[in-house]
Design a protein around this motif. Sequence first.
Motif, short mmCIF file in Angstrom:
data_model
loop_
_atom_site.label_atom_id
_atom_site.label_comp_id
_atom_site.label_asym_id
_atom_site.label_seq_id
_atom_site.Cartn_x
_atom_site.Cartn_y
_atom_site.Cartn_z
N GLY A 1 -0.51 5.77 7.83
CA GLY A 1 -0.98 6.87 8.10
C GLY A 1 -1.91 7.02 7.13
O GLY A 1 -2.93 5.83 5.91
N SER A 2 -3.15 6.73 7.85
CA SER A 2 -4.89 6.83 7.09
C SER A 2 -5.81 8.22 6.67
O SER A 2 -4.74 8.85 6.76
CB SER A 2 -5.35 6.55 8.75
N ALA B 1 -6.01 7.95 -7.52
CA ALA B 1 -6.94 6.44 -7.81
C ALA B 1 -6.12 4.85 -7.45
O ALA B 1 -6.94 4.03 -6.56
CB ALA B 1 -7.12 5.95 -9.28
N ASP B 2 -5.28 4.74 -7.44
CA ASP B 2 -4.19 3.68 -7.09
C ASP B 2 -3.97 3.45 -5.96
O ASP B 2 -4.73 1.96 -4.71
CB ASP B 2 -2.92 4.34 -7.88
N LEU B 3 -3.83 4.66 -4.94
CA LEU B 3 -3.97 4.38 -3.58
C LEU B 3 -5.69 4.09 -2.87
O LEU B 3 -5.69 2.69 -2.26
CB LEU B 3 -3.74 6.24 -2.90
N LEU C 1 -8.44 3.69 4.36
CA LEU C 1 -7.92 4.89 3.20
C LEU C 1 -9.57 4.65 2.93
O LEU C 1 -10.10 3.85 3.00
CB LEU C 1 -7.76 4.19 1.82
N ALA C 2 -10.52 5.47 3.15
CA ALA C 2 -11.60 5.67 2.26
C ALA C 2 -11.83 7.55 1.49
O ALA C 2 -11.70 8.53 1.85
CB ALA C 2 -12.88 6.51 3.61
N ARG D 1 -10.98 0.91 2.22
CA ARG D 1 -9.56 -0.18 1.77
C ARG D 1 -8.84 -0.06 3.27
O ARG D 1 -8.78 0.77 4.63
CB ARG D 1 -8.98 0.56 1.08
N GLU D 2 -8.51 -1.36 3.14
CA GLU D 2 -6.76 -1.35 5.07
C GLU D 2 -6.02 -2.14 4.36
O GLU D 2 -5.79 -2.39 2.65
CB GLU D 2 -7.58 -2.29 5.31
#
Length: 704
Positions: free
Chosen positions: A454-455, A478-480, A570-571, A563-564
Amino acid sequence: MPLLASAAALAGSSLPIDAPAPSALPWQRQLRRAGQLNMTEHDPVTLNIDEWADYWASLKVGATFISVTGILAYYQTKVPFHRKGKYLGNRDFFGECFAAAKKRNLRVIARMSPDLNWDDATQAHPDWFERDAEGNLIPDKEEPRLSRTCMFSNYMTDYMPAVIREINSLYDVDAFYTNGWPPLGSLPVCHCVRCRELPPSGTPAYWDKFNDRFEFLWKLYDSLAKEKGPHKIFFANSGGGARSAANLARLGTFCEWFQGDNQGRGGEDAPVWLCTLQGRVCQSILDGKMATNVTGAWTTGPIRWRNAGKSPAEAKMWLSETSASGMVPYYHIVGAEKGFGEDRRELDVPREYFAWTAKHDPHFVNKRTVARIGVVTGQRTHLFYKAQPGATTQQFLNGMYYALLEGRFLFDFVHEDRMDAERLSKYSALILPNIALLSDAHCDQLRAFVQRGGSLLATFETSLYDEQNQPRRNFALADLFGIQKAGDIVPTNGNAYYARIERRHEILDGFSNTGWLPGAEYRVPLAPIDNPVLTVVPGFVAYPPELAYPPTPQTNVPAIVLREQGASRLAYIPGDIERSFWVAGDVDLGHLLRNIINWITRNDQPVTIQGPGLIETFAYETEPGYALHILNYTNPNLHRGTFREFYPIGAQSVSFAVPAETKVSRVQLLKPGTNVPFQRVNNRIEFTIPSVTEYEVAAIYTGA
């Protein structure tokens, strides 16, 4: 039996409507329309019972709400401090109305209001009532002879059960309903003896006690209703949108009928979609159980005329929004002066609308939505988060909602406490519009969602507070997102910050001939990242214009982090971009949000619609196949005032994903009642809706 038969004669009578329904669904889930005349103290003198009963029956409502008691009893009560109206005399007014409704095979909901009582009760039972910090009674804002009752007092466990049992002994009502309790959008503030022993109001600890008491009372009243029969139910006023006082996820586990009290809007700055927002809330918590939304026939808004009709276009749009968002339309009128009302314009709107829905009922019974985007609604954030000066939590939701409408995305709401893997499995992406309060468990569920492909899109202070509203030093996620908080929130003093374009990316499609874009009013500073797409240009002076230039024209502080991770995208946006979009109306902010949503979803939508205008769409699986609902919001009164008229929009080209093995036999537009041609292109069907006035439903029939 005569129309005005006594209540006692009707008690326990076996009427056809009490026979088992052919459907296995509970009776309330088989209702498709509801109506209510909210009675006044004067109505026993003026109301024409037959005329009103015929009116509701002509609208094909399945149930009508009848006032059995509020601050006044409409029957010959024997419960102490249950005051009878001065015009009641010796009549059993409720019993007469009850008989008329039952004669027409209408379900009867007994309406009550436990939130207020009279001055004689305050003298005999001072412990029943809310108190301010000085220990004084809290009077009603408009009628000082009435005072607010406390839900933690034995008024709710002694007086109200006595009233319910008395009603049960006299009438065979189908359900009990309380108006005025629980509170809709905020938690009560009471300093009575009992409430002083509770945690402070407005805190998560108080909310826990509030929800325990709320659930206890709801189940108590439901058990009293069921003393008359297992199919009887109790339900309460439960509206308030995402900012409900009661824990909505918890409510959904025991609520059999959700009553949305979003009756309308007036001249205030309120978007027209507040009704559909309530429908999305209901879908997120009820798992298909009954939900109604009240459309007030009267002029809702900050200045009220409760006995005069509102704009017919506004009322019609509110009913259409109710149906489109999956709720059952419910029409509400106050008072019956001159027997059938002074302002009979109020009677007209549902005549046409309810007849139309009755003709097409199967297409309004939804199995599930086909949306693949979920917008997380943070109820704890709405209740406890302290927004920045000039900001409200509703502005975040409004801004994201508006961006989603402009992008013509299908989306559902997802309650923060219902993010288990099974519920999230239908979504390819989740959006977190400043969901500041998240527990560690919530964050683990979001990590698991990403691990499954999932995004996510998150903004501003998402995950910077735990579920008890305690701040964290860094984002729990934060890690994600690969982010680190680097300081306290930076406000605006003059020019808000800008986002400098450092490199081209899909999220910048459509932007050209500019080196920067507007940022937002507030931002959380982040530590630098590698190869950012947008960086922060700190805010600077707006006036005088001679100083309106950036002392620091370029930084390495990210204005967005992308990020991908495997199949996931992820945004994270550190600014309050959606709120700033809502408040400022800046087109670049809306455009950027739409691009980001397209990026995280890889431009893969189950339904796309191309055409002019601002619309809101819903798509469902139904028994006949599918239904696509389109609401036309293209109107100068979209954000303020009420709709006066509708502005039709032109052709809408639809592409609707349908499984390869599913055969489509026809597409029918329900407003004109005509079929439109369609073609199959791979796993999608394509067709054109020639125009939309205020509302259209495209019914897609599957099978032979």
